[in-house]
Design a protein around this motif. Structure first.
Motif, short mmCIF file in Angstrom:
data_model
loop_
_atom_site.label_atom_id
_atom_site.label_comp_id
_atom_site.label_asym_id
_atom_site.label_seq_id
_atom_site.Cartn_x
_atom_site.Cartn_y
_atom_site.Cartn_z
N VAL A 103 19.08 -28.54 8.15
CA VAL A 103 19.87 -29.56 8.83
C VAL A 103 21.02 -28.87 9.56
CG1 VAL A 103 21.24 -31.67 8.59
CG2 VAL A 103 19.31 -31.24 7.04
N VAL A 104 21.09 -29.08 10.87
CA VAL A 104 22.16 -28.51 11.68
C VAL A 104 22.98 -29.63 12.31
CG1 VAL A 104 20.87 -26.40 12.17
CG2 VAL A 104 20.71 -28.33 13.74
N ALA A 105 24.18 -29.30 12.79
CA ALA A 105 25.09 -30.33 13.29
C ALA A 105 24.83 -30.68 14.75
CB ALA A 105 26.53 -29.89 13.10
N ASP A 106 24.67 -29.68 15.60
CA ASP A 106 24.61 -29.94 17.03
C ASP A 106 23.99 -28.73 17.71
OD1 ASP A 106 24.94 -30.55 19.67
OD2 ASP A 106 27.14 -30.53 19.65
N LEU A 107 22.76 -28.87 18.18
CA LEU A 107 22.06 -27.74 18.77
C LEU A 107 22.64 -27.33 20.12
CD1 LEU A 107 18.37 -28.50 17.78
CD2 LEU A 107 19.78 -26.60 17.01
N THR A 108 23.54 -28.13 20.71
CA THR A 108 24.21 -27.70 21.94
C THR A 108 25.34 -26.71 21.62
OG1 THR A 108 25.82 -29.52 21.92
CG2 THR A 108 23.72 -29.92 23.03
N PHE B 222 21.49 -26.93 4.28
CA PHE B 222 22.42 -27.75 5.05
C PHE B 222 23.48 -26.85 5.68
CE2 PHE B 222 20.68 -30.95 2.26
CZ PHE B 222 20.69 -32.12 3.01
N THR B 223 23.70 -27.00 6.98
CA THR B 223 24.82 -26.32 7.62
C THR B 223 25.92 -27.32 7.96
OG1 THR B 223 23.96 -26.62 9.87
CG2 THR B 223 23.20 -24.68 8.66
N THR B 224 25.74 -28.58 7.57
CA THR B 224 26.61 -29.66 8.03
C THR B 224 27.15 -30.52 6.90
OG1 THR B 224 24.70 -31.11 8.24
CG2 THR B 224 25.31 -29.84 10.17
N ALA B 225 27.11 -30.04 5.67
CA ALA B 225 27.47 -30.88 4.52
C ALA B 225 28.93 -31.32 4.57
CB ALA B 225 27.21 -30.12 3.23
N THR B 226 29.18 -32.53 4.13
CA THR B 226 30.53 -33.05 3.98
C THR B 226 30.68 -33.68 2.61
OG1 THR B 226 29.94 -35.17 4.99
CG2 THR B 226 30.84 -33.48 6.45
N GLU B 227 31.92 -33.79 2.15
CA GLU B 227 32.14 -34.24 0.79
C GLU B 227 31.84 -35.71 0.56
OE1 GLU B 227 36.94 -34.62 1.69
OE2 GLU B 227 36.13 -32.97 0.53
N ASP B 228 31.62 -36.47 1.65
CA ASP B 228 31.36 -37.90 1.48
C ASP B 228 29.87 -38.23 1.45
OD1 ASP B 228 30.90 -37.30 4.11
OD2 ASP B 228 32.42 -38.65 4.93
N SER B 229 29.00 -37.22 1.28
CA SER B 229 27.57 -37.46 1.22
C SER B 229 27.14 -37.79 -0.21
CB SER B 229 26.78 -36.25 1.74
OG SER B 229 25.40 -36.45 1.58
N VAL B 230 26.99 -39.07 -0.50
CA VAL B 230 26.57 -39.52 -1.84
C VAL B 230 25.14 -39.07 -2.13
CG1 VAL B 230 26.19 -41.54 -3.30
CG2 VAL B 230 28.13 -41.49 -1.72
N GLU B 231 24.30 -39.12 -1.11
CA GLU B 231 22.89 -38.76 -1.30
C GLU B 231 22.74 -37.28 -1.66
OE1 GLU B 231 21.95 -40.03 2.60
OE2 GLU B 231 20.79 -41.75 1.92
N LEU B 232 23.57 -36.44 -1.02
CA LEU B 232 23.52 -35.02 -1.32
C LEU B 232 23.90 -34.77 -2.77
CD1 LEU B 232 23.19 -32.09 -0.42
CD2 LEU B 232 25.55 -32.14 0.42
N LEU C 26 23.94 -24.78 0.77
CA LEU C 26 24.87 -25.12 1.85
C LEU C 26 25.32 -23.83 2.52
CD1 LEU C 26 27.20 -27.75 0.10
CD2 LEU C 26 24.88 -28.04 1.00
N ILE C 27 25.24 -23.81 3.86
CA ILE C 27 25.70 -22.66 4.65
C ILE C 27 26.75 -23.14 5.63
CG2 ILE C 27 25.04 -20.89 6.33
CD1 ILE C 27 22.29 -20.83 5.19
N ASN C 28 27.79 -22.35 5.82
CA ASN C 28 28.85 -22.62 6.79
C ASN C 28 29.81 -23.65 6.23
OD1 ASN C 28 30.25 -22.43 9.32
ND2 ASN C 28 29.23 -24.31 9.97
N ARG C 29 29.44 -24.93 6.24
CA ARG C 29 30.29 -25.95 5.62
C ARG C 29 29.93 -26.05 4.13
NH1 ARG C 29 29.95 -31.09 9.76
NH2 ARG C 29 30.22 -29.95 11.71
N VAL C 30 30.94 -26.13 3.31
CA VAL C 30 30.71 -26.23 1.87
C VAL C 30 31.44 -27.45 1.32
CG1 VAL C 30 30.40 -23.75 1.61
CG2 VAL C 30 32.69 -24.72 1.37
N VAL C 31 31.14 -27.80 0.08
CA VAL C 31 31.76 -28.95 -0.58
C VAL C 31 32.28 -28.49 -1.93
CG1 VAL C 31 31.44 -31.27 -1.48
CG2 VAL C 31 30.23 -30.57 0.60
N GLU C 32 33.60 -28.53 -2.11
CA GLU C 32 34.19 -28.11 -3.38
C GLU C 32 33.70 -28.98 -4.52
OE1 GLU C 32 35.87 -25.44 -3.83
OE2 GLU C 32 36.04 -24.91 -1.71
N GLY C 33 33.40 -28.32 -5.64
CA GLY C 33 32.99 -29.05 -6.83
C GLY C 33 31.52 -29.42 -6.88
N LEU C 34 30.79 -29.12 -5.80
CA LEU C 34 29.37 -29.44 -5.78
C LEU C 34 28.59 -28.34 -6.48
CD1 LEU C 34 28.03 -31.93 -4.59
CD2 LEU C 34 27.44 -30.61 -2.57
#
Length: 331
Positions: free
Chosen positions: A65-70, A119-129, A141-149
Protein backbone atom coordinates in the motif's frame (compact mmCIF):
# COMPACT_ATOMS: atom_id res chain seq x y z
CA UNK A 1 -0.77 -32.59 -20.03
CA UNK A 2 2.56 -31.71 -18.44
CA UNK A 3 2.76 -32.48 -14.69
CA UNK A 4 5.18 -31.66 -11.89
CA UNK A 5 6.44 -35.27 -12.19
CA UNK A 6 7.60 -34.51 -15.75
CA UNK A 7 9.38 -31.36 -14.54
CA UNK A 8 11.08 -33.30 -11.75
CA UNK A 9 12.34 -35.98 -14.15
CA UNK A 10 13.76 -33.43 -16.60
CA UNK A 11 15.41 -31.37 -13.84
CA UNK A 12 16.75 -34.43 -12.05
CA UNK A 13 15.08 -33.58 -8.75
CA UNK A 14 12.21 -34.86 -6.64
CA UNK A 15 8.60 -33.70 -6.99
CA UNK A 16 8.94 -32.23 -3.52
CA UNK A 17 11.74 -30.00 -4.79
CA UNK A 18 9.56 -28.83 -7.67
CA UNK A 19 6.86 -27.96 -5.15
CA UNK A 20 9.35 -26.04 -3.01
CA UNK A 21 10.42 -23.99 -6.04
CA UNK A 22 6.81 -22.83 -6.33
CA UNK A 23 6.04 -22.42 -2.62
CA UNK A 24 9.32 -21.61 -0.82
CA UNK A 25 11.98 -20.82 -3.46
CA UNK A 26 14.19 -18.94 -1.00
CA UNK A 27 14.90 -22.21 0.82
CA UNK A 28 16.58 -23.75 -2.25
CA UNK A 29 19.98 -23.04 -3.75
CA UNK A 30 19.99 -20.71 -6.79
CA UNK A 31 21.36 -23.52 -8.96
CA UNK A 32 18.56 -25.95 -8.06
CA UNK A 33 15.94 -23.25 -8.47
CA UNK A 34 17.30 -22.30 -11.90
CA UNK A 35 17.38 -25.95 -13.05
CA UNK A 36 13.75 -26.54 -12.08
CA UNK A 37 12.59 -23.25 -13.62
CA UNK A 38 14.44 -24.10 -16.85
CA UNK A 39 12.69 -27.48 -16.97
CA UNK A 40 9.32 -25.77 -16.44
CA UNK A 41 9.96 -23.43 -19.35
CA UNK A 42 11.18 -26.22 -21.61
CA UNK A 43 8.07 -28.30 -20.95
CA UNK A 44 5.69 -25.35 -20.84
CA UNK A 45 4.57 -26.29 -17.35
CA UNK A 46 2.27 -23.77 -15.65
CA UNK A 47 1.23 -24.56 -12.06
CA UNK A 48 -2.41 -24.04 -11.17
CA UNK A 49 -2.35 -21.07 -8.80
CA UNK A 50 -5.59 -21.99 -7.04
CA UNK A 51 -4.60 -25.59 -6.44
CA UNK A 52 -1.15 -24.54 -5.28
CA UNK A 53 -2.61 -22.04 -2.79
CA UNK A 54 -5.00 -24.67 -1.40
CA UNK A 55 -2.16 -27.13 -0.98
CA UNK A 56 0.42 -24.81 0.57
CA UNK A 57 -1.93 -22.24 2.18
CA UNK A 58 0.25 -19.67 0.49
CA UNK A 59 -0.42 -17.46 -2.54
CA UNK A 60 3.19 -16.25 -3.02
CA UNK A 61 1.67 -12.79 -3.36
CA UNK A 62 2.49 -9.71 -1.26
CA UNK A 63 0.35 -6.59 -1.12
CA UNK A 64 1.94 -3.14 -0.97
CA UNK A 65 0.00 0.00 0.00
CA UNK A 66 1.49 3.33 -1.11
CA UNK A 67 0.24 6.88 -0.57
CA UNK A 68 0.58 8.61 -3.92
CA UNK A 69 2.31 7.25 -7.01
CA UNK A 70 2.77 10.80 -8.35
CA UNK A 71 5.24 11.30 -5.49
CA UNK A 72 8.58 9.98 -6.84
CA UNK A 73 9.46 8.59 -3.42
CA UNK A 74 6.93 5.76 -3.76
CA UNK A 75 7.96 4.43 -7.20
CA UNK A 76 11.54 4.25 -5.90
CA UNK A 77 10.41 2.25 -2.86
CA UNK A 78 8.18 0.03 -5.02
CA UNK A 79 11.03 -0.68 -7.42
CA UNK A 80 13.23 -1.95 -4.60
CA UNK A 81 10.43 -3.92 -2.93
CA UNK A 82 9.56 -5.60 -6.23
CA UNK A 83 13.17 -6.60 -6.83
CA UNK A 84 13.55 -8.09 -3.37
CA UNK A 85 10.23 -9.95 -3.40
CA UNK A 86 10.64 -11.17 -6.96
CA UNK A 87 14.00 -12.67 -6.04
CA UNK A 88 12.25 -14.54 -3.24
CA UNK A 89 9.60 -15.85 -5.65
CA UNK A 90 6.72 -13.54 -4.67
CA UNK A 91 4.42 -11.44 -6.84
CA UNK A 92 3.41 -7.93 -5.82
CA UNK A 93 -0.07 -6.38 -5.79
CA UNK A 94 -0.18 -2.60 -5.33
CA UNK A 95 -2.89 -0.51 -3.70
CA UNK A 96 -2.65 3.24 -4.17
CA UNK A 97 -3.93 4.96 -1.01
CA UNK A 98 -7.23 6.78 -1.31
CA UNK A 99 -10.73 5.48 -1.01
CA UNK A 100 -10.65 2.12 0.74
CA UNK A 101 -7.17 0.91 -0.15
CA UNK A 102 -6.20 0.09 3.46
CA UNK A 103 -9.49 -1.75 3.91
CA UNK A 104 -9.00 -3.67 0.65
CA UNK A 105 -5.46 -4.70 1.60
CA UNK A 106 -6.49 -5.94 5.03
CA UNK A 107 -9.48 -7.73 3.57
CA UNK A 108 -7.10 -9.51 1.17
CA UNK A 109 -5.14 -10.82 4.15
CA UNK A 110 -8.29 -12.05 5.90
CA UNK A 111 -9.40 -13.84 2.72
CA UNK A 112 -5.91 -15.32 2.21
CA UNK A 113 -5.61 -13.58 -1.16
CA UNK A 114 -2.14 -12.37 -0.14
CA UNK A 115 0.44 -13.76 2.28
CA UNK A 116 1.23 -10.39 3.84
CA UNK A 117 1.05 -6.63 3.34
CA UNK A 118 3.63 -3.84 3.44
CA UNK A 119 2.19 -0.44 4.36
CA UNK A 120 4.06 2.75 3.51
CA UNK A 121 1.10 4.93 4.53
CA UNK A 122 0.01 3.77 7.98
CA UNK A 123 -1.57 6.24 10.39
CA UNK A 124 -2.50 5.85 14.02
CA UNK A 125 -6.23 6.18 13.36
CA UNK A 126 -6.49 2.94 11.35
CA UNK A 127 -8.72 0.68 13.46
CA UNK A 128 -8.63 -2.07 10.84
CA UNK A 129 -4.84 -2.15 10.86
CA UNK A 130 -4.83 -2.54 14.63
CA UNK A 131 -7.33 -5.38 14.38
CA UNK A 132 -5.27 -7.19 11.74
CA UNK A 133 -2.14 -6.98 13.86
CA UNK A 134 -3.98 -8.30 16.90
CA UNK A 135 -4.82 -11.36 14.79
CA UNK A 136 -1.07 -11.77 14.07
CA UNK A 137 -1.45 -11.07 10.35
CA UNK A 138 1.92 -10.67 8.56
CA UNK A 139 2.26 -6.88 8.25
CA UNK A 140 5.26 -4.55 8.00
CA UNK A 141 5.18 -0.75 8.13
CA UNK A 142 7.78 1.16 6.09
CA UNK A 143 8.42 4.92 6.15
CA UNK A 144 5.39 5.90 8.25
CA UNK A 145 5.14 4.10 11.57
CA UNK A 146 2.62 3.94 14.41
CA UNK A 147 3.85 4.12 18.01
CA UNK A 148 2.66 1.29 20.22
CA UNK A 149 1.64 -0.93 17.32
CA UNK A 150 2.84 -4.49 17.85
CA UNK A 151 4.28 -5.19 14.40
CA UNK A 152 7.51 -4.91 12.39
CA UNK A 153 8.33 -1.32 11.43
CA UNK A 154 11.05 0.34 9.33
CA UNK A 155 11.65 4.06 9.49
CA UNK A 156 14.37 6.72 9.38
CA UNK A 157 15.56 9.27 11.93
CA UNK A 158 12.97 11.90 11.03
CA UNK A 159 13.31 13.95 14.21
CA UNK A 160 17.09 14.12 13.88
CA UNK A 161 16.73 15.00 10.19
CA UNK A 162 14.46 17.92 11.02
CA UNK A 163 16.88 19.13 13.69
CA UNK A 164 19.77 18.95 11.21
CA UNK A 165 17.87 21.27 8.85
CA UNK A 166 17.38 23.81 11.65
CA UNK A 167 21.07 23.69 12.58
CA UNK A 168 22.12 24.15 8.97
CA UNK A 169 19.87 27.17 8.46
CA UNK A 170 20.88 28.88 11.71
CA UNK A 171 24.57 28.16 11.15
CA UNK A 172 24.21 30.03 7.86
CA UNK A 173 22.34 32.99 9.30
CA UNK A 174 18.82 32.05 8.15
CA UNK A 175 16.69 32.82 11.20
CA UNK A 176 13.32 33.82 9.66
CA UNK A 177 12.11 30.48 8.37
CA UNK A 178 8.87 28.65 7.59
CA UNK A 179 7.77 25.01 7.70
CA UNK A 180 5.37 23.40 5.22
CA UNK A 181 4.25 20.01 6.51
CA UNK A 182 2.06 17.19 5.30
CA UNK A 183 -0.82 15.44 7.04
CA UNK A 184 -0.51 15.77 10.82
CA UNK A 185 -1.60 12.15 11.37
CA UNK A 186 1.43 10.93 9.37
CA UNK A 187 4.39 10.11 11.62
CA UNK A 188 6.87 11.36 9.01
CA UNK A 189 5.53 14.91 8.86
CA UNK A 190 4.92 15.07 12.59
CA UNK A 191 8.43 13.90 13.54
CA UNK A 192 10.20 16.09 10.99
CA UNK A 193 8.23 19.10 12.21
CA UNK A 194 9.02 18.32 15.83
CA UNK A 195 12.76 17.98 15.21
CA UNK A 196 12.88 21.18 13.18
CA UNK A 197 10.66 23.38 15.35
CA UNK A 198 12.13 22.21 18.65
CA UNK A 199 15.70 22.85 17.50
CA UNK A 200 14.80 26.30 16.17
CA UNK A 201 13.28 27.13 19.56
CA UNK A 202 16.23 25.66 21.49
CA UNK A 203 18.57 27.98 19.63
CA UNK A 204 16.46 31.04 20.29
CA UNK A 205 14.67 31.40 16.96
CA UNK A 206 11.26 29.82 17.41
CA UNK A 207 9.11 29.60 14.28
CA UNK A 208 5.92 31.70 14.68
CA UNK A 209 2.54 30.08 14.09
CA UNK A 210 1.94 32.11 10.91
CA UNK A 211 5.03 30.45 9.41
CA UNK A 212 3.83 26.91 10.17
CA UNK A 213 1.59 25.07 7.70
CA UNK A 214 0.11 21.57 7.48
CA UNK A 215 -1.89 19.99 4.69
CA UNK A 216 -1.43 17.17 2.22
CA UNK A 217 1.89 15.95 0.86
CA UNK A 218 1.10 17.85 -2.34
CA UNK A 219 3.11 19.79 -4.91
CA UNK A 220 0.18 22.12 -5.63
CA UNK A 221 -0.70 22.80 -1.99
CA UNK A 222 2.93 23.57 -1.25
CA UNK A 223 3.17 25.93 -4.24
CA UNK A 224 0.03 27.77 -3.11
CA UNK A 225 1.36 28.07 0.43
CA UNK A 226 4.69 29.33 -0.87
CA UNK A 227 2.95 31.98 -2.97
CA UNK A 228 1.26 33.30 0.18
CA UNK A 229 4.55 33.35 2.04
CA UNK A 230 6.31 35.20 -0.77
CA UNK A 231 3.61 37.86 -0.81
CA UNK A 232 4.31 38.81 2.80
CA UNK A 233 6.38 41.88 3.63
CA UNK A 234 8.34 39.70 6.07
CA UNK A 235 8.69 36.74 3.73
CA UNK A 236 10.90 33.94 5.07
CA UNK A 237 14.58 33.60 4.33
CA UNK A 238 14.16 29.85 4.02
CA UNK A 239 11.42 27.20 3.85
CA UNK A 240 11.67 23.59 5.03
CA UNK A 241 9.20 21.22 3.35
CA UNK A 242 8.26 17.83 4.83
CA UNK A 243 9.13 15.98 1.62
CA UNK A 244 10.77 16.58 -1.77
CA UNK A 245 7.52 16.68 -3.74
CA UNK A 246 6.40 19.63 -1.63
CA UNK A 247 9.82 21.26 -2.00
CA UNK A 248 9.48 21.02 -5.79
CA UNK A 249 6.21 22.93 -5.45
CA UNK A 250 7.96 25.60 -3.37
CA UNK A 251 10.73 25.92 -5.96
CA UNK A 252 8.18 26.28 -8.75
CA UNK A 253 6.53 29.10 -6.79
CA UNK A 254 9.89 30.84 -6.45
CA UNK A 255 10.42 30.62 -10.21
CA UNK A 256 6.90 31.85 -10.94
CA UNK A 257 7.53 34.89 -8.74
CA UNK A 258 11.00 35.44 -10.28
CA UNK A 259 12.68 35.23 -6.90
CA UNK A 260 16.24 33.84 -6.93
CA UNK A 261 17.12 30.87 -4.74
CA UNK A 262 19.57 32.90 -2.66
CA UNK A 263 16.71 35.15 -1.47
CA UNK A 264 14.64 32.26 -0.09
CA UNK A 265 16.25 28.89 0.44
CA UNK A 266 14.20 25.70 0.02
CA UNK A 267 14.96 22.37 1.70
CA UNK A 268 13.11 19.09 1.21
CA UNK A 269 13.17 15.61 2.71
CA UNK A 270 13.73 12.15 1.11
CA UNK A 271 16.37 12.87 -1.58
CA UNK A 272 14.46 11.24 -4.42
CA UNK A 273 16.45 10.84 -7.64
CA UNK A 274 14.84 13.96 -9.14
CA UNK A 275 16.24 16.12 -6.33
CA UNK A 276 19.71 15.89 -7.87
CA UNK A 277 18.54 16.99 -11.33
CA UNK A 278 19.98 20.34 -12.41
CA UNK A 279 16.47 21.78 -12.84
CA UNK A 280 15.83 21.29 -9.10
CA UNK A 281 19.26 20.94 -7.42
CA UNK A 282 17.39 20.53 -4.16
CA UNK A 283 19.04 20.59 -0.77
CA UNK A 284 17.32 17.81 1.15
CA UNK A 285 17.57 15.27 3.92
CA UNK A 286 18.43 11.89 2.45
CA UNK A 287 16.69 8.90 3.95
CA UNK A 288 17.91 5.57 2.52
CA UNK A 289 14.57 4.61 0.94
CA UNK A 290 15.93 1.67 -1.03
CA UNK A 291 17.69 0.19 1.99
CA UNK A 292 14.51 0.70 4.00
CA UNK A 293 12.49 -1.13 1.33
CA UNK A 294 14.93 -4.05 1.25
CA UNK A 295 14.85 -4.31 5.04
CA UNK A 296 11.04 -4.21 5.08
CA UNK A 297 10.71 -6.91 2.43
CA UNK A 298 13.10 -9.21 4.30
CA UNK A 299 11.27 -8.61 7.57
CA UNK A 300 7.92 -9.51 6.01
CA UNK A 301 9.29 -12.72 4.47
CA UNK A 302 10.74 -13.69 7.84
CA UNK A 303 7.42 -12.84 9.52
CA UNK A 304 5.55 -15.12 7.09
CA UNK A 305 7.90 -18.05 7.80
CA UNK A 306 8.39 -17.34 11.53
CA UNK A 307 5.12 -15.77 12.73
CA UNK A 308 5.90 -16.25 16.41
CA UNK A 309 9.02 -14.06 16.50
CA UNK A 310 8.79 -10.78 18.49
CA UNK A 311 8.19 -7.65 16.38
CA UNK A 312 11.19 -5.54 15.41
CA UNK A 313 11.77 -1.89 14.61
CA UNK A 314 14.63 -0.72 12.40
CA UNK A 315 15.62 2.94 12.31
CA UNK A 316 17.94 4.18 9.55
CA UNK A 317 20.09 7.34 9.93
CA UNK A 318 19.66 10.33 7.62
CA UNK A 319 22.07 12.82 6.03
CA UNK A 320 21.66 16.42 4.91
CA UNK A 321 22.59 16.79 1.22
CA UNK A 322 23.45 20.38 0.25
CA UNK A 323 22.72 21.57 -3.31
CA UNK A 324 21.82 24.69 -5.25
CA UNK A 325 18.44 25.46 -3.64
CA UNK A 326 20.43 26.78 -0.67
CA UNK A 327 23.21 28.29 -2.77
CA UNK A 328 25.51 25.34 -2.03
CA UNK A 329 26.40 27.07 1.25
CA UNK A 330 28.71 25.16 3.56
CA UNK A 331 27.16 23.38 6.51
Amino acid sequence: MVTSRDVAELAGVSQATVSRVMSSPAKLSPATRARVQAAMETLGYVPHAGAQAMKTRRTNTIGVVVADLTNPFYPEVLDELSRELDTAGFRVVIWNAGGGSHHDALKAIREHAVDGVIFTTATEDSVELQAAIEKKSPIVLINRVVEGLDCDQVTSSNTEGGAAVADYLLDNGRTRVAFIGGAENASTSRERARGFLDRMAERGHGVPEHFRFHGGFSHDVSAQTMNRLLARADRPQAVFCANDLMAFGALDALRANRIPAEDCWVIGYDDVDMAAWDSFSLTTVRQPSREMARAGAKMLLERIHLPGEPPRRVNFPCDLIVRGSTGLAAK
